[in-house]
Design a protein around this motif. Structure first.
Motif: not given
Lengths: 354, 241, 343
Positions: A92-93, A160-166, A181-184
């Protein structure tokens, strides 16, 4: 509370209000209403372009300044984050650092463009911005080492923004809450907040002075408001919002290139959306972006159907998959004629009189 | 008596301002009609509406017996109308000669007529090859009037022709207009100079706030001090004091 | 007969040539300036000479391509973003003529070759003129006053016509070989003078000369010059300015087509992107020359041609930036263009 939050900038026409709410709901609940990654991708793109187009409307709708440099800020935002992530790792930084650097660069470029605009006539300014945008595009394409050139750059986003993260171990009302979904939702909420901010700006005294400048610059100056200062301020602001849109693009799309950021095609898309949606309304961008992007994604399907229907006729060439631009051009021309005020604008007029 | 030009309840908007609010009057043939009124009364807009440069939104304008509703400016001009706007419309990037050539639309410069004009305004001849923007204000006015005279015209429309002219040139102008009157030219003149108006005019139309408030022969108007004071804020007799 | 009885002794001497001023001279001097500057940068005299001639020829072709856009912009105040598509369309029409006459390319007769090029040009100009009339009637007429709408509508037109080009000729580029007698050139050491460049130079100069002549000496030119200044007033004298504008627009498009044809033979290749790739250069030349100014357009086109060739030799990558820098420098010096119409 809702009233004050939206600060008298709600569209007055019931129809427009309804449409707006409808689109927002569709976007918000799209995984449950429609489902699938394609729709999610389209929704994310719509949000990004709502922000981008609204920022452009801030400039063209409220000051009347025509500029083709907007894609520069979009690209700066996208490439700033991409390059930062590449050099400082995906956290994030580094995204924040990239974002801040892009904002500074955009502000500087916008400031410089503002200075140019005072020196030359409005119509010259439009063409100059086109030339400068093309210079940026050439720069990006040539410096393959830094920017990936025509191949573009991939953006490694935090996990957290990658597709594989649940997020949850089981489906939420039938949908996996994964990174996409999260990034959306991050983009959606960010866009929402930014649009509110822009609405606030336009309804503030600052915004009123801008409208005054558009109506009669000379008079506004005579009243004691240095129009130049305001014009530069709005240029910089509009550039910053566009930069944010670029940052969002890099994060959600995870891949950027000149094709998706700085080409004439993108600029034409922005123009189309601002025209269809309605200039000078900010929320017109919602309509414009939604309609154009949905059309863009489903026109090829229609074209395929038409191609199979006209196979072996000389008309087949009209419906070839690559010729969707032809139809877009026709739509473009028709909408300029029949929707000169755009959807939001047209219905607004009916309520508030001639 | 023939009516060359007739306006019936003309309403004209400029941007969204309602300038002409139902203007009606007549311009009789071979006579001089003076359009008087305060600043901002709508006189110039009336002329522009007649020329279809500021088209009327409603109402009728009948020129030489035909409605001008569907006509363009150039068509109106070709019916025999000459127009001199308030700002003169001189083409500053062209020379005096070129300005005159443009005005001579049908068949080029007629030298007899040109010599006549040189007789009235010798400076036009003197500055023939000069760029028009080098002329003084008064000389530009002379050029504007010369342009209107280079071809015979049926209706001459002028917006404040005496503005900014030295008194002796105004007298010269009056002489020219008298000559034109003999040549059977109808004229519609917007004027502020009351003396000028009453010496050449036959009819007076007074406008105020976008409407015609008074129409009468000149004699009637110039003898009525009260009327003059009401509509123009001054009177002929007070001007002479 | 009815001779104008003006004796020149009656008149004061005209103040020089009314339309040439010191500022104009300064603008023209830029050309030799830039040549000298790069004479210093390029060590090899014969290379410099080659580049200079090439630059002038390129400049001429750029002038032909831009003159139309500049005129339309200057006279009608119309920003035709679709102008560059007339260039492409013209080039392709020229290609059609060449394609039908491939054997003619091999005649080693200068006159026949010139005839081939001329017929390609004439055909292109006719077709593009027809398209331009439709373009103007359908699209431009309705948006005369509104700048933004003009930009949008003409971009739309650009897209549509470009797509039609794709439909007819496909997305691959096509080859337009130079006719035999126009190929090659003369060389002396490192200095190479391509024969085709003479054609470009001569056509450009002829066009420049004729445009200036038409402008200064004919009634139409007079009307155009007056119309640039005050359209309404010209109409009030009885001239149908709408028709005049359409004529100017069509002429502008035809010139673009001519430029496209010349360029296609020069590059020996045409693709549908030709128009878009020229768009930025056309804009820069038009702005920096001055709205509606033929001389300004000419001078700037030559400057851009020379600059791109010089910079292209020294540092290929910087060509694009150099043109933009030129634009910025010119606009800082003269914001209304090198030789604006109204001084």
């Amino acid at each position: 509370m809702g009233r004050s939050l939206f600060s008298e900038s709600l569209p007055k026409s019931r129809l427009v209000q309804l449409g707006l709410v409808l689109i927002i709901i569709c976007l918000l609940l799209n995984p449950w209403l429609f489902g699938g990654t394609k729709v999610l991708g389209i929704s994310a793109k719509i949000c990004i372009f709502i922000l981008l187009v609204a920022s452009y409307d801030l400039l063209i709708g409220y000051t009347g300044i025509i500029s083709f440099a907007h894609t520069i800020f979009f690209a700066v935002g996208a490439y700033g984050v991409a390059m930062s992530v590449q050099h400082f790792g995906s956290n994030w930084l580094s995204i924040t650092v990239g974002c801040i650097c892009s904002l500074i660069l955009s502000a500087v470029v916008a400031f410089f463009l503002g200075l140019v605009s005072f020196r030359v006539k409005r119509i010259f300014f439009a063409m100059i911005t086109l030339a400068i945008a093309s210079a940026f595009a050439v720069f990006i394409n040539q410096n393959i080492g830094i920017t990936g050139g025509e191949d573009g750059m991939h953006v490694k986003v935090p996990s957290p923004l990658t597709p594989t993260f649940k997020l949850l171990d089981e489906k939420f009302f039938g949908v996996w809450i994964n990174g996409k979904l999260i990034s959306f939702y991050m983009v959606f909420s960010f866009t929402f907040v930014m649009i509110l901010a822009m609405l606030r700006i336009t309804k503030s005294p600052f915004g009123r002075i801008l409208t005054a400048i558009r109506e009669n610059e000379f008079r506004t100056n005579a009243l004691g408001y240095t129009s130049n200062t305001y014009v530069i301020a709005i240029l910089v602001m509009s550039a910053c919002f566009a930069t944010f849109a670029g940052v969002m693009l890099a994060i959600t799309n995870r891949y950027i290139s000149t094709e998706t950021t700085i080409t004439m095609q993108i600029m034409i898309d922005i123009l189309l959306m601002v025209v269809i949606g309605g200039m000078g309304t900010i929320y017109g961008a919602v309509f414009g972006a939604a309609i154009v992007i949905v059309a863009q994604n489903y026109i090829p399907t229609i074209l395929n159907f038409a191609t199979s229907a006209t196979v072996d006729t000389p008309f087949q060439v009209l419906f070839e998959h690559e010729r969707w631009l032809f139809w877009l051009g026709i739509v473009f021309i028709l909408s300029v004629y029949f929707f000169p005020q755009g959807i939001a604008g047209r219905f607004e007029r009916r309520i508030t009189g001639p | 008596m023939n009516i060359v030009l007739q306006l019936n309840d003309v309403n004209t908007y400029v941007d969204h301002y309602h300038i002409l609010q139902g203007v009606s009057f007549q311009v009789p043939e071979n006579e001089v009609t003076i359009l008087l009124g305060r600043n901002g009364a709508g006189k110039s807009t009336t002329l522009r509406s007649i020329m279809r440069m500021a088209p009327a939104k409603s109402g009728e304008i009948i020129l030489f017996g035909e409605s001008t509703k569907a006509r363009n400016t150039h068509e109106i001009s070709n019916k025999g109308v000459s127009y001199i706007p308030e700002n003169l419309g001189i083409f500053n990037s062209l020379t005096v000669e070129e300005n005159m050539r443009i005005a001579a639309k049908h068949g080029g410069l007629n030298y007899e007529r040109l010599n006549w004009i040189f007789g009235i305004f010798p400076e036009i001849k003197k500055f023939w090859y000069w760029p028009a923007d080098r002329l003084s204000g008064g000389q530009k006015q002379m050029l504007a009037i010369s342009r209107a005279l280079i071809e015979p015209t049926k209706l001459l429309i002028m917006d404040e022709p005496s503005k900014g002219l030295a008194p002796f040139i105004v007298d010269l102008l009056l002489e020219v207009l008298q000559e034109l009157k003999q040549l059977k030219t109808t004229m519609l003149i917007v004027e502020h100079d009351f003396r000028f108006a009453t010496s050449i005019g036959d009819h007076v139309v007074v406008m105020d706030n976008g409407r015609v408030v008074y129409q009468a022969p000149v004699a009637e108007f110039s003898s009525n001090d009260d009327l003059q004071k009401t509509y123009l804020g001054l009177s002929l007799s007070s001007q002479n004091e | 007969m009815n001779k104008l009885k003006l004796r020149h002794s009656d008149l004061p001497t005209p103040i020089g040539i009314a339309w040439w001023t010191h500022q104009d001279t300064a603008a023209w001097l830029l050309i030799p300036c830039i040549m000298v500057v790069f004479l210093g940068c390029i060590p090899d005299m014969s290379s410099w000479l080659t580049l200079t001639v090439a630059g002038l020829a390129t400049g001429m072709m750029l002038f032909i391509m831009t003159a139309g856009f500049n005129l339309v912009f200057g006279l009608m105040g119309v920003l035709n973003f679709g102008h560059s598509v007339f260039i492409s369309l013209g080039a392709y029409c020229g290609f059609v003529v060449v394609n039908q006459n491939i054997p003619a390319l091999m005649y080693d007769n200068i006159y026949l070759n010139l005839l081939l090029v001329a017929s390609a040009a004439v055909f292109a100009m006719i077709i593009v003129s027809i398209v331009a009339v439709i373009f103007e009637r359908l699209l431009i007429r309705r948006v005369y006053k509104n700048e933004l709408m003009q930009i949008l509508v003409t971009i739309g037109g650009l897209i549509v016509i470009e797509q039609v080009i794709y439909m007819i000729w496909g997305s691959e580029s096509v080859i337009v070989p130079k006719p035999l007698a126009l190929r090659g050139g003369w060389s002396s050491g490192d200095f190479v003078f391509e024969k085709y460049r003479i054609l470009a130079l001569v056509t450009g100069l002829l066009l420049f000369g004729s445009l200036l002549l038409i402008f200064k000496k004919t009634k139409i030119g007079l009307l155009i010059r007056a119309g640039v200044e005050n359209r309404e007033m010209v109409e009030s004298f009885g001239y149908n300015v709408s028709m005049l504008f359409t004529a100017v627009f069509v002429a502008g498009a035809a010139l673009a087509a001519l430029g496209g044809v010349l360029w296609s033979f020069h590059e020996e290749e045409v693709s549908a992107q030709l128009g878009q790739s020229m768009m930025v250069a056309v804009f820069i030349i038009a702005i920096c020359g001055g709205l509606g100014s033929i001389m300004g357009c000419f001078v700037t086109a030559l400057l851009v041609g020379l600059l791109s060739n010089y910079v292209g030799y020294i540092a290929q990558d910087f060509v694009h930036y150099s043109t933009i820098t030129l634009m910025i420098v010119i606009l800082i010096w003269r914001p209304r263009g090198l030789i604006p119409l109204n001084k």
